[in-house]
Enzyme design. Structure first.
Site, short mmCIF file in Angstrom:
data_model
loop_
_atom_site.label_atom_id
_atom_site.label_comp_id
_atom_site.label_asym_id
_atom_site.label_seq_id
_atom_site.Cartn_x
_atom_site.Cartn_y
_atom_site.Cartn_z
N PHE A 127 0.55 -1.25 0.13
CA PHE A 127 0.06 0.20 0.05
C PHE A 127 0.94 1.33 0.21
CE2 PHE A 127 0.91 -0.35 4.43
CZ PHE A 127 0.86 1.05 5.02
N GLU A 131 4.75 10.35 -0.28
CA GLU A 131 5.07 10.85 -1.40
C GLU A 131 6.60 11.60 -1.15
OE1 GLU A 131 2.30 13.38 -3.59
OE2 GLU A 131 0.88 11.91 -3.79
N GLY A 133 7.81 14.43 -1.18
CA GLY A 133 7.77 15.72 -0.41
C GLY A 133 6.98 15.63 0.67
N GLY A 135 6.15 13.42 3.78
CA GLY A 135 6.46 13.01 5.17
C GLY A 135 4.96 12.52 5.68
N SER A 136 4.68 12.99 6.85
CA SER A 136 3.70 12.80 7.58
C SER A 136 2.33 13.53 7.24
CB SER A 136 3.76 12.86 8.93
OG SER A 136 4.82 11.90 9.65
N GLN A 295 26.96 -5.83 39.13
CA GLN A 295 25.52 -5.20 39.59
C GLN A 295 25.15 -4.34 38.35
OE1 GLN A 295 25.21 -2.32 42.75
NE2 GLN A 295 23.93 -3.72 43.53
N GLY A 355 29.75 -5.20 24.12
CA GLY A 355 31.09 -4.24 24.03
C GLY A 355 31.32 -4.09 22.66
N GLU A 379 4.93 3.67 9.82
CA GLU A 379 3.42 3.85 10.32
C GLU A 379 3.33 5.29 11.33
OE1 GLU A 379 2.85 1.99 8.15
OE2 GLU A 379 2.47 -0.04 8.98
N GLU A 383 6.71 11.63 16.87
CA GLU A 383 5.86 12.91 17.11
C GLU A 383 4.43 12.90 16.43
OE1 GLU A 383 9.95 13.38 17.61
OE2 GLU A 383 8.84 12.53 15.97
#
Length: 401
Positions: A127, A131, A133, A135-136, A295, A355, A379, A383
């Site tokens: 799906f 696009e 430019g 974003g959300s 610990q 490490g 998804e 923010e």
């Protein structure tokens, strides 16, 4: 060994399904995941195995050849698969969202045509909302469909399609002004089209091009692509639900369950990171004893285990809320936000426990360290989730003064 993230109240059928999936993950995914990921190789043999297990039809109703299981069952399966290799869960997720949207919003003809083949895994779904430019900001979509007789002509460029190359059915959200006067709110003039295509790259049908795979830091193996529509002609009967202007709501419904899925993926990756960290901590010796007996490491393991449990509990709650038929955007947003953030933190702690060896490609934690960031944006970013959560909390706790 006693395991974290157990789920109470499961039926015998659910437990059997999860046991089968976990066994498949342990035997068929974990042993080969890192090698395939380093080669950025599509896991065809793994996908074929999931097809045999019926995972592609897990939530598709039995009348269409699926298993008719709940969102909770599906999310728990995704959690197990992501524990093995997150990319495989992404292949399943995009397929599932398209099948869910068809089941909830498709016409009877669309359900009859697509769902049986999707349940069998013969049609794979993808799906597309985003696009280049965009974003959300979904309201800023510029891809457009124009009515031409019994067809629509689609033009525009879409971005970030998981399964873009390997899929044979793509649900695409575009702007469609037909029937919607000037000044109509952007989200009320969007339509979802069901586009059938040949798997592969290049021009996969007249007017539709999948340029190739996007090279990514992590989340390899699964193909992530662009999609370019240039005079693509789609029959009017391939408008999802048969009516224009409903695409935004259909997509948001799909994304809502997709957020539960992303939360489940975060839980699975975090579980694997914890397993790797606690195992290495008992094998690695410093100052005459296993580092697990220091610990500082025990504190780190305690924090990691608690985060795994908390994220799993919120994911399960969000899935059960959706299964009950209730609105769950608040719970799904919280689960996605918490699980992705905790996943990043648990993976980093496991990386620190390893490490210098954690920086080596010979160790599995290196792969997880590159995969976890995708969950922070997939998804909807953290923010966006916080915006959704904040608005919903204000609805629930409206001050009466």
């Amino acid at each position: 060994m006693a395991r974290l993230a157990q789920t109470a109240g499961l039926t015998d059928v659910q437990q059997e399904i999860l046991s089968t999936v976990r066994d498949f993950v342990d035997k068929e995914i974990i042993p080969v995941a890192t090698e395939l990921e380093h080669r950025d190789e599509y896991p065809q043999q793994i996908v074929d195995g999931l097809k045999e297990l019926g995972l592609f039809g897990l939530m598709i109703p039995e009348e269409y050849g699926g298993l008719g299981e709940s969102l909770l069952t599906y999310a728990l399966c995704v959690e197990e698969i992501a524990r093995g290799w997150m990319s495989v869960s992404g292949i399943i997720n995009t397929h599932f969202i398209v099948a869910y949207m068809l089941k909830q919003h498709g016409t009877q003809e669309q359900k009859d045509h697509f769902l049986p083949r999707m349940a069998a895994g013969d049609i794979r779904g993808a799906f597309s909302m985003s696009e280049p430019g965009l974003g959300s900001d979904v309201s800023a979509i510029t891809s457009k469909a124009v009515k031409d007789g019994d067809e629509y002509v689609l033009n525009g460029q879409k971005m970030w399609l998981t399964n873009g190359g390997t899929s044979s059915l793509v649900a695409v959200l575009v702007r469609s002004d037909e029937g919607h006067p000037e000044g109509t709110a952007p989200h009320k003039s969007m339509t979802t089209f069901l586009i059938e295509k040949e798997p592969g790259f290049g021009e996969v049908r007249p007017g539709l091009t999948i340029p190739g795979k996007i090279d990514k830091m992590g989340y390899k193996g699964v193909d992530t692509t662009e999609l370019i529509m240039d005079g693509l002609r789609v029959p009017a009967d391939r408008v999802l639900g048969g009516v224009t202007g409903r695409g935004f709501y259909q997509m948001m419904d799909g994304v809502e369950v997709g957020r539960v899925n992303v939360a489940a993926r975060g839980c699975g990756v975090a579980q694997r990171a914890f397993e790797l960290g606690v195992q290495y901590a008992q094998q690695r010796h410093t100052f005459g004893k296993p580092i697990a007996q220091h610990q500082a490491i025990q504190f780190k393991l305690a924090e990691m285990g608690t985060k795994v449990e908390a994220a799993h509990a919120m994911m399960v709650n969000a899935a059960r809320k959706k299964d009950s038929g209730e609105r769950n955007d608040l719970e799904a947003g919280m689960a996605k936000y918490l699980a992705s953030e905790y996943c990043k933190e648990v993976v980093e702690d496991a990386f620190r426990i390893h490490g210098g060896y954690g920086f080596s490609k010979e160790y599995e934690i290196e792969r997880l360290y590159r995969e976890a960031p995708m969950l922070l944006i997939g998804e909807g970013t953290a923010e966006i989730q916080k915006m959704i959560i904040g608005r919903r909390l204000l609805e629930e706790y409206r001050f009466q003064g």
